[in-house]
Design an enzyme around this catalytic site. Structure first.
Site, mmCIF file in Angstrom:
data_model
loop_
_atom_site.group_PDB
_atom_site.id
_atom_site.type_symbol
_atom_site.label_atom_id
_atom_site.label_comp_id
_atom_site.label_asym_id
_atom_site.label_seq_id
_atom_site.Cartn_x
_atom_site.Cartn_y
_atom_site.Cartn_z
ATOM 1 N N HIS A 328 -5.489 4.846 3.658
ATOM 2 C CA HIS A 328 -6.396 4.156 4.203
ATOM 3 C C HIS A 328 -7.970 4.536 3.022
ATOM 4 C CE1 HIS A 328 -10.520 3.198 6.768
ATOM 5 N NE2 HIS A 328 -9.324 3.062 7.418
ATOM 6 N N ASP A 385 -2.469 1.605 12.462
ATOM 7 C CA ASP A 385 -1.863 0.071 12.471
ATOM 8 C C ASP A 385 -0.496 1.139 12.856
ATOM 9 O OD1 ASP A 385 -4.143 -1.304 10.040
ATOM 10 O OD2 ASP A 385 -3.370 -2.072 12.600
HETATM 11 C C1 SDX Z 1 -7.206 -1.222 8.562
HETATM 12 O O1 SDX Z 1 -11.221 -0.194 5.977
HETATM 13 C C2 SDX Z 1 -10.934 0.869 6.997
HETATM 14 O O2 SDX Z 1 -11.801 0.651 7.788
HETATM 15 C C3 SDX Z 1 -9.777 -0.212 7.843
HETATM 16 C C4 SDX Z 1 -9.431 -0.447 9.176
HETATM 17 C C5 SDX Z 1 -10.580 -0.575 10.237
HETATM 18 O O3 SDX Z 1 -10.632 -0.119 11.706
HETATM 19 O O4 SDX Z 1 -11.037 -1.558 9.666
HETATM 20 O O5 SDX Z 1 -9.152 0.747 9.668
HETATM 21 C C6 SDX Z 1 -7.955 -0.934 9.186
HETATM 22 O O6 SDX Z 1 -6.941 -1.896 8.159
HETATM 23 C C7 SDX Z 1 -5.821 -0.333 8.709
HETATM 24 C C8 SDX Z 1 -5.157 -0.040 7.365
HETATM 25 C C9 SDX Z 1 -4.301 -1.513 7.420
HETATM 26 N N1 SDX Z 1 -3.182 -1.722 6.516
HETATM 27 C C10 SDX Z 1 -2.550 -1.285 5.712
HETATM 28 O O7 SDX Z 1 -1.628 -0.256 6.442
HETATM 29 C C11 SDX Z 1 -1.767 -1.774 4.507
HETATM 30 C C12 SDX Z 1 -0.730 -0.648 4.018
HETATM 31 N N2 SDX Z 1 -2.320 0.763 3.228
HETATM 32 C C13 SDX Z 1 -2.218 -0.051 1.689
HETATM 33 O O8 SDX Z 1 -2.213 -0.678 1.044
HETATM 34 C C14 SDX Z 1 -3.886 0.754 1.405
HETATM 35 O O9 SDX Z 1 -3.502 2.538 1.462
HETATM 36 C C15 SDX Z 1 -4.846 0.097 1.765
HETATM 37 C C16 SDX Z 1 -5.043 -1.232 1.789
HETATM 38 C C17 SDX Z 1 -4.723 0.716 3.726
HETATM 39 C C18 SDX Z 1 -6.068 1.029 1.001
HETATM 40 O O10 SDX Z 1 -6.302 1.041 -0.205
HETATM 41 P P1 SDX Z 1 -6.938 1.399 -1.384
HETATM 42 O O11 SDX Z 1 -7.942 1.844 -0.644
HETATM 43 O O12 SDX Z 1 -7.301 0.767 -2.050
HETATM 44 O O13 SDX Z 1 -5.687 2.124 -2.029
HETATM 45 P P2 SDX Z 1 -5.372 2.349 -2.946
HETATM 46 O O14 SDX Z 1 -4.315 0.366 -2.914
HETATM 47 O O15 SDX Z 1 -6.277 2.373 -4.566
HETATM 48 O O16 SDX Z 1 -3.674 3.277 -2.885
HETATM 49 C C19 SDX Z 1 -4.279 4.051 -4.172
HETATM 50 C C20 SDX Z 1 -2.570 4.695 -4.401
HETATM 51 C C21 SDX Z 1 -1.955 4.088 -5.217
HETATM 52 O O17 SDX Z 1 -1.261 4.722 -6.095
HETATM 53 P P3 SDX Z 1 -1.424 4.800 -7.002
HETATM 54 O O18 SDX Z 1 -2.061 3.963 -8.099
HETATM 55 O O19 SDX Z 1 -2.060 5.661 -6.894
HETATM 56 O O20 SDX Z 1 -0.270 5.731 -8.523
HETATM 57 O O21 SDX Z 1 -2.429 4.978 -3.338
HETATM 58 C C22 SDX Z 1 -0.894 3.967 -3.129
HETATM 59 C C23 SDX Z 1 -1.089 3.076 -3.812
HETATM 60 O O22 SDX Z 1 -0.926 2.747 -4.424
HETATM 61 N N3 SDX Z 1 -0.669 3.587 -1.692
HETATM 62 C C24 SDX Z 1 0.479 3.591 -0.975
HETATM 63 C C25 SDX Z 1 -0.298 3.130 -0.185
HETATM 64 N N4 SDX Z 1 -1.133 3.191 0.596
HETATM 65 C C26 SDX Z 1 -1.812 3.516 -0.700
HETATM 66 N N5 SDX Z 1 1.549 3.999 -1.481
HETATM 67 C C27 SDX Z 1 2.860 3.188 -0.835
HETATM 68 N N6 SDX Z 1 1.802 2.951 0.843
HETATM 69 C C28 SDX Z 1 0.769 3.117 1.026
HETATM 70 N N7 SDX Z 1 1.063 1.851 2.119
#
Ligand code: SDX
Length: 450
Positions: A328, A385
């Site tokens: 998140h 989720d």
């Molecule tokens: C919702 O914003 C809100 O409030 C949203 C929400 C709401 O109520 O409105 O809470 C609802 O959208 C919840 C999120 C649902 N999405 C998912 O579950 C999809 C999976 N999660 C990721 O795509 C990600 O965690 C996000 C999109 C939720 C957050 O993305 P960020 O903040 O841009 O984080 P990032 O992609 O920069 O991640 C930081 C690191 C990265 O690795 P490095 O580059 O540091 O090596 O963490 C890794 C990412 O690759 N990472 C994950 C991951 N989430 C982040 N790696 C594997 N699996 C994951 N799920």
């Protein structure tokens, strides 16, 4: 800032005042030999923000912030999140208390009008939902035009926008006039549109709402009743879905809510802004994640994997896989909603005597992931989720409707944010950019092009 970067930027250095000085409410910026003072604002929960409204006019520089991770787009009094502590409050009330004691309709009132309704206010509010639950009868024909395979989120966004074609008064963005009726109509009818979309996708006749049913019960009735027999409304099912709606009702400046505010800032009407919010929510990184989690769990179940292969793939950047429902932007601790939903999962599945193998896979996946340094170092925890789809599946909601359920729940939050934009002296949202394209070059006549 590392030396190479600093030297390439010339004398750009930023000095941040010591915490003790922040109370003087300025940040000092030294840039190309000049010193600038930028005001620091403080929120009611002591959050600090550097106001850069005058940065470009003072320095000729703008800021860049990938994904707006460090950028506040507005001041808002609706929802407070402390991501480090896993705190979520609607108008100051903890989500745990609201989940335990409130209802979706009461929370909708709280979010939009900033206070819990009296019993009389709640009765009248609930009555307005009943009076506005039907779509304009001519809208029914639009559902005929969609193929059965149409995704209900596409139908939802188009039919929300189409509503203002039948009620031209909705085209106004005047929140002082008929806003309350517009808000109620939108929250009530988004439910009807969603149910009609589902029925059409199954080739079933649409079921009209019943005036004697309350909000969530009526939605389940429209989804699952058949002409010869009404759906049996089990209290535990109605309560579980109402809780899902309540937990999704708002979440400060997430992607879809920011989209609603962006559209509202141009003074577009409420329905156009909400339809844009539906489109933003649909993405699998946002509200579409609940559908993606179920598909992920099912893929793991079908492959006989115990989850370890999938976790390894999620850690591998080249796999194109993510552990859906994990991570998140704001929560660097457990998402409080995920904790509540996980507990409700156990209770609802037990009451319904549903033994879903995907729930045990989800629990094993969570347990395994939270032992992996990859997830621990990045502070990736289950978000709202991760478990919500398990409950919705147990309630008999088809997976393609999961994000629609999220949209129905989020509607009051979008409306509350829309109202805030209309009531505050908000400038139109128009971010700047750093241009990286070709510099000046002449037009080449087609006969001279290679
Ligand atoms: C919702 O914003 C809100 O409030 C949203 C929400 C709401 O109520 O409105 O809470 C609802 O959208 C919840 C999120 C649902 N999405 C998912 O579950 C999809 C999976 N999660 C990721 O795509 C990600 O965690 C996000 C999109 C939720 C957050 O993305 P960020 O903040 O841009 O984080 P990032 O992609 O920069 O991640 C930081 C690191 C990265 O690795 P490095 O580059 O540091 O090596 O963490 C890794 C990412 O690759 N990472 C994950 C991951 N989430 C982040 N790696 C594997 N699996 C994951 N799920």
């Amino acid at each position: 800032m590392d030396d190479q970067l600093a030297s390439s930027l010339g004398s750009l250095k930023c000095y941040w005042l010591e915490p003790a000085d922040i109370m003087s409410k300025t940040a000092e910026l030294k840039l190309e030999g000049k010193t600038y003072q930028l005001p620091v604002i403080e929120g009611s929960e002591k959050e600090q923000g550097i106001d850069i409204s005058s940065l470009r006019s003072q320095t000729g520089h703008i800021t860049i912030d990938d994904g707006y991770g460090n950028t506040g787009s507005c001041r808002s009094a609706i929802t407070f999140i402390d991501g480090e502590k896993g705190i979520l409050r609607y108008r100051g009330i903890p989500i745990e208390e609201l989940a335990d004691k409130s209802s979706f309709v009461e929370v909708a009132y709280l979010l939009i009008w900033g206070k819990l309704p009296t019993s009389e206010e709640l009765r009248k509010f609930s009555e307005l939902f009943t009076e506005n639950e039907l779509l304009h009868e001519s809208m029914k024909h639009h559902f005929e035009g969609f193929p059965a395979s149409a995704h209900p989120m596409a139908i939802l966004s188009s039919m929300i926008n189409a509503t203002s074609c039948f009620y031209p008064e909705l085209l106004s963005s005047d929140v002082k006039g008929h806003f309350k009726l517009d808000a109620v109509r939108l929250i009530s009818q988004v439910r009807t549109i969603a149910a009609f979309a589902h029925r059409k996708s199954r080739g079933l006749p649409i079921i009209y709402p019943k005036p004697e049913y309350k909000y969530t019960a009526n939605f389940l009735h429209m989804l699952f009743s058949v002409p010869y027999r009404d759906y049996e409304l089990k209290p535990e099912v109605v309560r579980a879905l109402d809780l899902i709606f309540l937990l999704h009702a708002d979440h400060e400046q997430n992607c879809s809510t920011s989209t609603v505010r962006m559209v509202a800032s141009s003074k577009a009407n409420l329905f156009a802004s909400a339809a844009a919010g539906v489109c933003a929510l649909w993405g699998p990184l946002h509200g579409g994640a609940n559908q993606a989690v179920l598909e992920m769990l099912d893929e793991i179940h079908q492959s006989g994997d115990d989850g370890s292969k999938f976790i390894n793939a999620a850690k591998d950047k080249n796999s194109g896989k993510k552990l859906m429902g994990f991570g998140h932007r704001v929560y660097k601790n457990h998402d409080p909603r995920a904790k509540i939903i996980k507990k409700a999962c156990d209770e609802v599945l037990e009451k319904l005597q549903v033994d879903d193998p995907l729930l045990s896979i989800a629990k094993k996946l969570e347990e395994a992931a939270l032992k992996e340094s990859y997830f621990v170092e990045r502070k990736l925890y289950p978000n709202v989720d991760f478990y919500s789809g398990i409950i919705m599946r147990a309630l008999g909601i088809p997976v393609e409707m999961f994000t629609v359920i999220f949209a129905i729940g989020r509607m009051p939050g979008w409306i509350a944010n829309y109202k805030e934009v209309m009531e505050e002296p908000t400038r139109i949202y128009r971010p700047r950019q750093i241009y990286t394209g070709p510099t000046l070059n002449p037009y080449i006549p087609i006969k001279n092009r290679l």
